[in-house]
Scaffold this active site. Structure first.
Site, short mmCIF file in Angstrom:
data_model
loop_
_atom_site.label_atom_id
_atom_site.label_comp_id
_atom_site.label_asym_id
_atom_site.label_seq_id
_atom_site.Cartn_x
_atom_site.Cartn_y
_atom_site.Cartn_z
N CYS A 289 -8.87 18.60 5.95
CA CYS A 289 -8.02 19.37 5.71
C CYS A 289 -8.11 20.72 5.21
O CYS A 289 -7.30 21.27 6.00
CB CYS A 289 -7.60 18.61 3.46
SG CYS A 289 -8.76 19.31 2.47
N HIS B 250 -9.32 19.42 -2.29
CA HIS B 250 -8.13 19.23 -1.84
C HIS B 250 -7.91 20.81 -0.65
O HIS B 250 -8.20 21.67 -1.89
CB HIS B 250 -7.21 18.36 -1.96
CG HIS B 250 -5.93 18.77 -0.71
ND1 HIS B 250 -6.18 17.92 0.86
CD2 HIS B 250 -4.48 18.46 -0.50
CE1 HIS B 250 -5.60 18.11 1.27
NE2 HIS B 250 -4.09 18.84 0.92
N ASP C 270 1.47 20.37 1.95
CA ASP C 270 0.22 19.40 1.97
C ASP C 270 -0.05 19.01 3.45
O ASP C 270 0.90 18.79 4.34
CB ASP C 270 0.65 18.21 1.05
CG ASP C 270 -0.57 17.83 0.69
OD1 ASP C 270 -1.94 17.67 1.46
OD2 ASP C 270 -0.75 18.01 -0.44
#
Length: 507
Positions: A56, A162, A180
């Protein structure tokens, strides 16, 4: 047989609002009208899904760097220079990131290594009002983007730490749009800014540090035109330590009487694989992709490289380095810096590295062989009829062959006959690239405190004058500052301090 697996997750709502829902669309339209979605357009143009469950941070960063149009100065695939997760491998090995993820500090370090301007904040160093100010400011512009490091549990989502970029801000509801990068799991969604702050105000158990956010923007001038420091081989660790820690001690413990002795002290204990640490940024391209002309962009980059080279040679320090490297006192440790190798041999090596890079192998496999090189002359695709010299090599790798071009800076080219506008390849001679240039650039890039151990105050003053960047031309000054930033960051990585110190290099 049954097939087990997970197909996405249901987005917990509330607290999040799906970007594609009716409510999400209304927030989007309102924010556009309020002028706080300006950063969204560039980000959405380069929106990507992380290619590994733990990537991520890398996916977020490559997305933002591409949105800012920062040139990675490295080929991705084919002829294209492009940021991809696989390109972000200097502050942490990719295999380690794949297995364990990456910390906030190392994402900051990666962004700085890539040439971006970065301001990073842990939640302990700021407050929610300041965060809101930065989000609002960046959302109203496309020259700065906010990257958030947060814990998913605050949003009732599965998972832990994240990274994702913030794509916009809705003023009236005080909500932010999270783009995201784990799109296989959750879609883009709006969340309350205060709740995102709570999600950032959590502890990363791996480092013991609070999470936070960073502001990433493009520098005024692209760095790394001619030289770059490499941490993609095993030599960088010891070399960074030698240059930053050992050289000042050597100067302090020796009776240095003149500039030649200063340079000699630096050379005396250079690591044997030092030549892998600082590298010339060559202009490489696949011959069949480029055709028989030079683009204006390529010609412009060659011109800038040439100007940097000339400016290095015009420094007072370069004269001392040139004399030292050509003298009998030049130590064996820097024999590779002398100009015994001709340009063809150097270019053959560059062609091999270029072929590996173009094949997506990072330019470090060492298994290619350049079986032949030739010099040719190509015209630029503009009104300037002045040709550009190209060294072309045929590279073999197993059964495969590939023709690779190295575009040659004008100062390496000597016209041997006739009118330069009508010359054939037989009239072009290539000058040997002076090793004194690269060593001069490196000495200029060393931290200013490097020389403080010189006991003779008159000599110290003279050396400080030679290595001062204050009076350098802007183009060379940016080049040297880029190398100095890289050295600072590599040393910080070597000391494992990237999570303790988020500041930009003090240079």
């Amino acid at each position: 047989m049954a097939l087990a697996g997970l197909y996405r997750r249901v987005l917990p709502s509330p607290p999040a609002i799906d970007f594609a829902s009716n409510e999400g669309k209304k927030l989007f339209i309102d924010a556009i009208q309020a002028g706080t979605m300006e950063g969204f357009y560039k980000l959405i143009s380069y929106f990507q899904t992380q290619s590994e469950p733990a990537y991520c941070g890398l996916a977020t960063l490559s997305m933002v760097l591409n949105a800012l149009a920062i040139d990675p100065k490295r080929k991705w695939k084919g002829p294209w220079r492009w940021f991809d997760e696989s390109m972000l491998d200097c502050c942490e090995p990719l295999e380690k990131v794949k297995a364990e993820g990456i910390s906030f500090g190392k994402v900051v370090c990666l962004a700085q290594c890539a040439g971006a301007e970065v301001r990073a904040f842990r939640t302990t160093e700021t407050n929610v009002d300041q965060f809101r100010h930065f989000v609002k400011r960046c959302s109203a512009s496309d020259v700065c983007h906010v990257v958030s490091s947060y814990h998913r549990a605050t949003f009732k989502q599965t998972g832990t730490g994240h990274f994702s970029p913030i794509g916009g801000y809705h003023v009236e509801s005080d909500m932010v749009l999270i783009l995201d990068v784990a799109r296989f799991k959750y879609p883009p969604h709006w969340v309350p800014l205060t709740l995102l702050w709570e999600a950032m105000d959590t502890t990363d158990e791996t480092t013991g540090q609070q999470r936070g956010f960073m502001l990433i923007s493009r520098p005024q001038r692209d760095p790394g035109l001619l030289y770059t420091l490499s941490c993609r081989n095993e030599s960088w660790n010891g070399t960074a330590r030698y240059l930053v820690d050992d050289v000042p001690l050597l100067l302090k413990n020796q009776d240095i009487k003149d500039i030649d002795m200063v340079i000699g002290a630096v050379c005396s204990s250079l690591p044997s694989d030092f030549e892998k640490f600082i590298q010339w940024v060559a202009e490489v391209r696949r011959a069949e992709d480029a055709g028989m002309s030079i683009s204006q962009e390529e010609k412009g980059r060659l011109s800038l490289k040439d100007e940097v080279l000339k400016q290095v040679q015009e420094t007072g320090l370069h004269n001392y380095v040139l004399n030292f490297l050509s003298s009998s006192t030049c130590c064996r440790r820097v024999s590779f810096l002398t100009d015994d190798d001709n340009f063809r041999k150097i270019a053959a090596s560059i062609c091999c590295q270029g072929a590996d890079i173009l094949a997506g192998k990072g330019g470090s496999t060492g298994c290619s062989c350049c079986k032949e090189t030739c010099i040719k002359c190509l015209k630029a695709d503009d009104n300037d009829n002045k040709p550009v010299a190209v060294l072309s090599g045929t590279v073999t790798n197993g059964r495969n062959e590939e023709k690779v071009d190295v575009l040659v800076p004008p100062s390496f080219v000597k016209v041997g006959c006739g009118n330069s506008n009508n010359m054939g390849s037989g009239c072009i001679k290539l000058q040997q690239p002076s090793a004194s240039n690269i060593f001069t650039a490196l000495l200029l890039a060393l931290p200013p405190q490097t020389w403080s151990g010189i006991r003779d105050q008159k000599l110290l003053q003279e050396m400080n004058g030679l290595v001062s960047i204050d009076n350098l031309p802007p183009l060379l000054q940016e080049e040297i500052l880029h190398l100095r930033r890289q050295l600072y960051l590599l040393k910080k990585c070597q000391e494992n301090k990237v999570d303790q110190d988020l500041s930009s290099p003090s240079i």
